[in-house]
Design a protein around this motif. Structure first.
Motif, PDB file in Angstrom:
ATOM      1  N   THR A  74      53.826   4.546 100.444  1.00 27.82           N
ATOM      2  CA  THR A  74      53.742   4.647 101.903  1.00 27.82           C
ATOM      3  C   THR A  74      53.102   3.405 102.510  1.00 27.82           C
ATOM      4  O   THR A  74      53.564   2.880 103.534  1.00 27.82           O
ATOM      5  N   ALA A  75      52.041   2.921 101.870  1.00 29.35           N
ATOM      6  CA  ALA A  75      51.371   1.721 102.375  1.00 29.35           C
ATOM      7  C   ALA A  75      52.283   0.503 102.272  1.00 29.35           C
ATOM      8  O   ALA A  75      52.351  -0.320 103.194  1.00 29.35           O
ATOM      9  N   ALA A  76      52.993   0.389 101.154  1.00 29.01           N
ATOM     10  CA  ALA A  76      53.874  -0.766 100.956  1.00 29.01           C
ATOM     11  C   ALA A  76      55.032  -0.754 101.941  1.00 29.01           C
ATOM     12  O   ALA A  76      55.424  -1.796 102.468  1.00 29.01           O
ATOM     13  N   ILE A  77      55.564   0.437 102.187  1.00 23.65           N
ATOM     14  CA  ILE A  77      56.658   0.543 103.165  1.00 23.65           C
ATOM     15  C   ILE A  77      56.170   0.098 104.537  1.00 23.65           C
ATOM     16  O   ILE A  77      56.844  -0.644 105.256  1.00 23.65           O
ATOM     17  N   GLY A  78      54.980   0.556 104.910  1.00 23.74           N
ATOM     18  CA  GLY A  78      54.444   0.200 106.218  1.00 23.74           C
ATOM     19  C   GLY A  78      54.253  -1.288 106.384  1.00 23.74           C
ATOM     20  O   GLY A  78      54.592  -1.862 107.437  1.00 23.74           O
ATOM     21  N   SER A  79      53.727  -1.958 105.359  1.00 27.78           N
ATOM     22  CA  SER A  79      53.457  -3.387 105.471  1.00 27.78           C
ATOM     23  C   SER A  79      54.712  -4.224 105.254  1.00 27.78           C
ATOM     24  O   SER A  79      55.041  -5.105 106.055  1.00 27.78           O
ATOM     25  N   HIS A  80      55.428  -3.945 104.170  1.00 25.96           N
ATOM     26  CA  HIS A  80      56.597  -4.764 103.816  1.00 25.96           C
ATOM     27  C   HIS A  80      57.719  -4.598 104.831  1.00 25.96           C
ATOM     28  O   HIS A  80      58.228  -5.572 105.389  1.00 25.96           O
ATOM     29  N   PHE A  81      58.105  -3.347 105.070  1.00 26.36           N
ATOM     30  CA  PHE A  81      59.197  -3.105 106.008  1.00 26.36           C
ATOM     31  C   PHE A  81      58.785  -3.492 107.421  1.00 26.36           C
ATOM     32  O   PHE A  81      59.579  -4.034 108.186  1.00 26.36           O
ATOM     33  N   GLY A  82      57.531  -3.181 107.767  1.00 31.68           N
ATOM     34  CA  GLY A  82      57.079  -3.500 109.119  1.00 31.68           C
ATOM     35  C   GLY A  82      57.170  -4.977 109.427  1.00 31.68           C
ATOM     36  O   GLY A  82      57.635  -5.376 110.505  1.00 31.68           O
ATOM     37  N   SER A  83      56.747  -5.826 108.480  1.00 33.29           N
ATOM     38  CA  SER A  83      56.776  -7.265 108.724  1.00 33.29           C
ATOM     39  C   SER A  83      58.201  -7.789 108.804  1.00 33.29           C
ATOM     40  O   SER A  83      58.513  -8.645 109.641  1.00 33.29           O
ATOM     41  N   LEU A  84      59.083  -7.270 107.955  1.00 34.56           N
ATOM     42  CA  LEU A  84      60.472  -7.732 107.989  1.00 34.56           C
ATOM     43  C   LEU A  84      61.168  -7.284 109.274  1.00 34.56           C
ATOM     44  O   LEU A  84      61.869  -8.081 109.924  1.00 34.56           O
ATOM     45  N   LEU A  85      60.973  -6.028 109.640  1.00 33.67           N
ATOM     46  CA  LEU A  85      61.619  -5.524 110.853  1.00 33.67           C
ATOM     47  C   LEU A  85      61.091  -6.234 112.095  1.00 33.67           C
ATOM     48  O   LEU A  85      61.854  -6.509 113.037  1.00 33.67           O
ATOM     49  N   ALA A  86      59.784  -6.542 112.095  1.00 38.69           N
ATOM     50  CA  ALA A  86      59.211  -7.266 113.230  1.00 38.69           C
ATOM     51  C   ALA A  86      59.826  -8.651 113.369  1.00 38.69           C
ATOM     52  O   ALA A  86      59.908  -9.194 114.480  1.00 38.69           O
ATOM     53  N   ALA A  87      60.273  -9.207 112.246  1.00 38.77           N
ATOM     54  CA  ALA A  87      60.903 -10.527 112.265  1.00 38.77           C
ATOM     55  C   ALA A  87      62.416 -10.437 112.460  1.00 38.77           C
ATOM     56  O   ALA A  87      63.117 -11.451 112.363  1.00 38.77           O
ATOM     57  N   GLY A  88      62.911  -9.217 112.711  1.00 42.57           N
ATOM     58  CA  GLY A  88      64.337  -9.038 112.942  1.00 42.57           C
ATOM     59  C   GLY A  88      65.165  -9.104 111.673  1.00 42.57           C
ATOM     60  O   GLY A  88      66.363  -9.407 111.728  1.00 42.57           O
ATOM     61  N   ARG A  89      64.552  -8.798 110.531  1.00 40.21           N
ATOM     62  CA  ARG A  89      65.245  -8.873 109.256  1.00 40.21           C
ATOM     63  C   ARG A  89      65.398  -7.477 108.664  1.00 40.21           C
ATOM     64  O   ARG A  89      64.536  -6.625 108.845  1.00 40.21           O
ATOM     65  N   ASP A  90      66.502  -7.265 107.986  1.00 42.76           N
ATOM     66  CA  ASP A  90      66.818  -5.966 107.394  1.00 42.76           C
ATOM     67  C   ASP A  90      66.275  -5.930 105.969  1.00 42.76           C
ATOM     68  O   ASP A  90      66.713  -6.695 105.109  1.00 42.76           O
ATOM     69  N   PRO A  91      65.312  -5.032 105.673  1.00 45.70           N
ATOM     70  CA  PRO A  91      64.734  -4.994 104.324  1.00 45.70           C
ATOM     71  C   PRO A  91      65.755  -4.728 103.231  1.00 45.70           C
ATOM     72  O   PRO A  91      65.643  -5.283 102.128  1.00 45.70           O
ATOM     73  N   VAL A  92      66.734  -3.892 103.506  1.00 42.71           N
ATOM     74  CA  VAL A  92      67.739  -3.592 102.491  1.00 42.71           C
ATOM     75  C   VAL A  92      68.575  -4.833 102.188  1.00 42.71           C
ATOM     76  O   VAL A  92      68.815  -5.182 101.024  1.00 42.71           O
ATOM     77  N   GLU A  93      69.012  -5.507 103.238  1.00 43.27           N
ATOM     78  CA  GLU A  93      69.785  -6.736 103.041  1.00 43.27           C
ATOM     79  C   GLU A  93      68.953  -7.804 102.339  1.00 43.27           C
ATOM     80  O   GLU A  93      69.438  -8.523 101.463  1.00 43.27           O
ATOM     81  N   GLU A  94      67.690  -7.889 102.732  1.00 43.02           N
ATOM     82  CA  GLU A  94      66.800  -8.886 102.112  1.00 43.02           C
ATOM     83  C   GLU A  94      66.665  -8.620 100.616  1.00 43.02           C
ATOM     84  O   GLU A  94      66.723  -9.546  99.804  1.00 43.02           O
ATOM     85  N   GLY A  95      66.481  -7.360 100.251  1.00 36.97           N
ATOM     86  CA  GLY A  95      66.325  -7.024  98.845  1.00 36.97           C
ATOM     87  C   GLY A  95      67.566  -7.338  98.038  1.00 36.97           C
ATOM     88  O   GLY A  95      67.478  -7.878  96.927  1.00 36.97           O
ATOM     89  N   ALA A  96      68.735  -7.010  98.595  1.00 35.36           N
ATOM     90  CA  ALA A  96      69.986  -7.280  97.884  1.00 35.36           C
ATOM     91  C   ALA A  96      70.251  -8.778  97.773  1.00 35.36           C
ATOM     92  O   ALA A  96      70.683  -9.269  96.724  1.00 35.36           O
ATOM     93  N   THR A  97      69.985  -9.515  98.846  1.00 35.18           N
ATOM     94  CA  THR A  97      70.230 -10.959  98.843  1.00 35.18           C
ATOM     95  C   THR A  97      69.300 -11.675  97.876  1.00 35.18           C
ATOM     96  O   THR A  97      69.724 -12.554  97.112  1.00 35.18           O
ATOM     97  N   GLU A  98      68.038 -11.297  97.905  1.00 34.52           N
ATOM     98  CA  GLU A  98      67.080 -11.928  96.999  1.00 34.52           C
ATOM     99  C   GLU A  98      67.449 -11.663  95.546  1.00 34.52           C
ATOM    100  O   GLU A  98      67.452 -12.570  94.709  1.00 34.52           O
ATOM    101  N   GLY A  99      67.774 -10.428  95.239  1.00 34.66           N
ATOM    102  CA  GLY A  99      68.129 -10.099  93.861  1.00 34.66           C
ATOM    103  C   GLY A  99      69.418 -10.737  93.407  1.00 34.66           C
ATOM    104  O   GLY A  99      69.568 -11.107  92.237  1.00 34.66           O
ATOM    105  N   SER A 100      70.373 -10.881  94.330  1.00 34.32           N
ATOM    106  CA  SER A 100      71.668 -11.455  93.958  1.00 34.32           C
ATOM    107  C   SER A 100      71.570 -12.924  93.576  1.00 34.32           C
ATOM    108  O   SER A 100      72.487 -13.473  92.963  1.00 34.32           O
TER     109      SER A 100
END
Length: 275
Positions: A74-100
């Motif tokens: 819960t804490a990680a979702i709040g910090s990680h997703f919150g920062s990405l969404l605040a920057a206009g970035r999609d966490p799911v897309e970011e995760g897939a792109t980084e891993g790819s």
């Protein structure tokens, strides 16, 4: 005294076995692929085969976190997703792109290790505990079902990209069951009230038998092949390309918006895209 084969622990063991089997089917599709083939586009816009496997590995990481330490999740979702969404970035897309961007052998090894960790983490979790997730919290059995659903769905994208037709299995029953359970969720995602009328499913299983879910005699009914229903709720085919019949107001309204996965309403597939 004979044991009850339907205890939550036994149900979870069966689900984890089916999850392992479903993962093996997808693994077999990609294990011997030449490195260059991992960059092959899939039906998901902007996603290659590498993106599909990276997404599964990413989701397994979050599953392990949830099952082992819900507060940390819960804490990680709040910090990680919150920062990405605040920057206009999609966490799911970011995760897939980084891993790819990983080399395919390393990505494949990470996915394999992560899914083994999921097996251990879910097997060790108390059967009645609710694990936090991106959508509603879930018990371990439901989490295993969700992992199986997603593995099958992203495996469909990989199979479509490679021009491979997979043999449908009895594991589809888990996805169909989850599809009906998320009916109200799909309506809510589209800003509509969750229906109160029950819906019954009558689906033809891969072996030709009939699978039924929901109360007999319900006025709302969806019928057709189980494979088609699973393709519908995972949004891997357009409703017009499937042999499904809906009877009743709720069932008819549900089919175009059916969605078994968490997150914003998906775009789905264009009609004819899977033919």
């Amino acid at each position: 005294m004979p044991t009850n084969p339907n205890t939550p622990e036994d149900v979870l063991r069966g689900l984890l076995a089916d999850l392992r089997a479903e993962s093996a089917v997808l693994d077999a599709l990609v294990a011997e692929l030449p490195v260059a083939e991992w960059a092959r586009p899939t039906p998901a816009e902007g996603w290659t085969i590498a993106h599909q496997i990276a997404h599964l590995a990413w989701t397994d990481d979050w599953t392990n976190c949830s099952a082992r330490d819900g507060d940390a999740f819960t804490a990680a979702i709040g910090s990680h997703f919150g920062s990405l969404l605040a920057a206009g970035r999609d966490p799911v897309e970011e995760g897939a792109t980084e891993g790819s961007a990983e080399e395919p052998p390393a990505l494949l090894a990470r996915w394999r290790a992560g899914r083994e960790d999921v097996q251990a983490a879910l097997a060790a979790a108390p059967a009645d505990v609710r694990l936090p997730w991106f959508g509603p919290s879930m018990k371990p059995a439901s989490m295993a079902t969700a992992r199986l659903m997603e593995t099958w769905a992203h495996g469909q994208d990989v199979a479509d990209a490679l021009g491979v037709v997979r043999e449908p299995s009895a594991r589809l029953r888990h996805i169909a069951h989850l599809g009906l359970r998320t009916l109200g969720f799909a309506f809510t995602l589209h800003g509509r009230p969750a229906p109160q009328d029950p819906v019954r499913l009558e689906l033809t299983a891969p072996d030709g038998t009939l699978w039924t879910f929901g109360p007999p005699g319900a006025a709302d009914l969806v019928s057709g092949p189980a494979l088609d229903f699973c393709l519908l709720v995972t949004q891997r085919r357009h409703p017009d390309d499937l042999t499904l019949t809906a009877t009743g107001r709720t069932a008819t309204a549900w089919l175009p918006i059916a969605q078994v996965f968490a997150g914003a309403p998906g775009k789905g597939r264009q009609a004819g895209a899977g033919s």
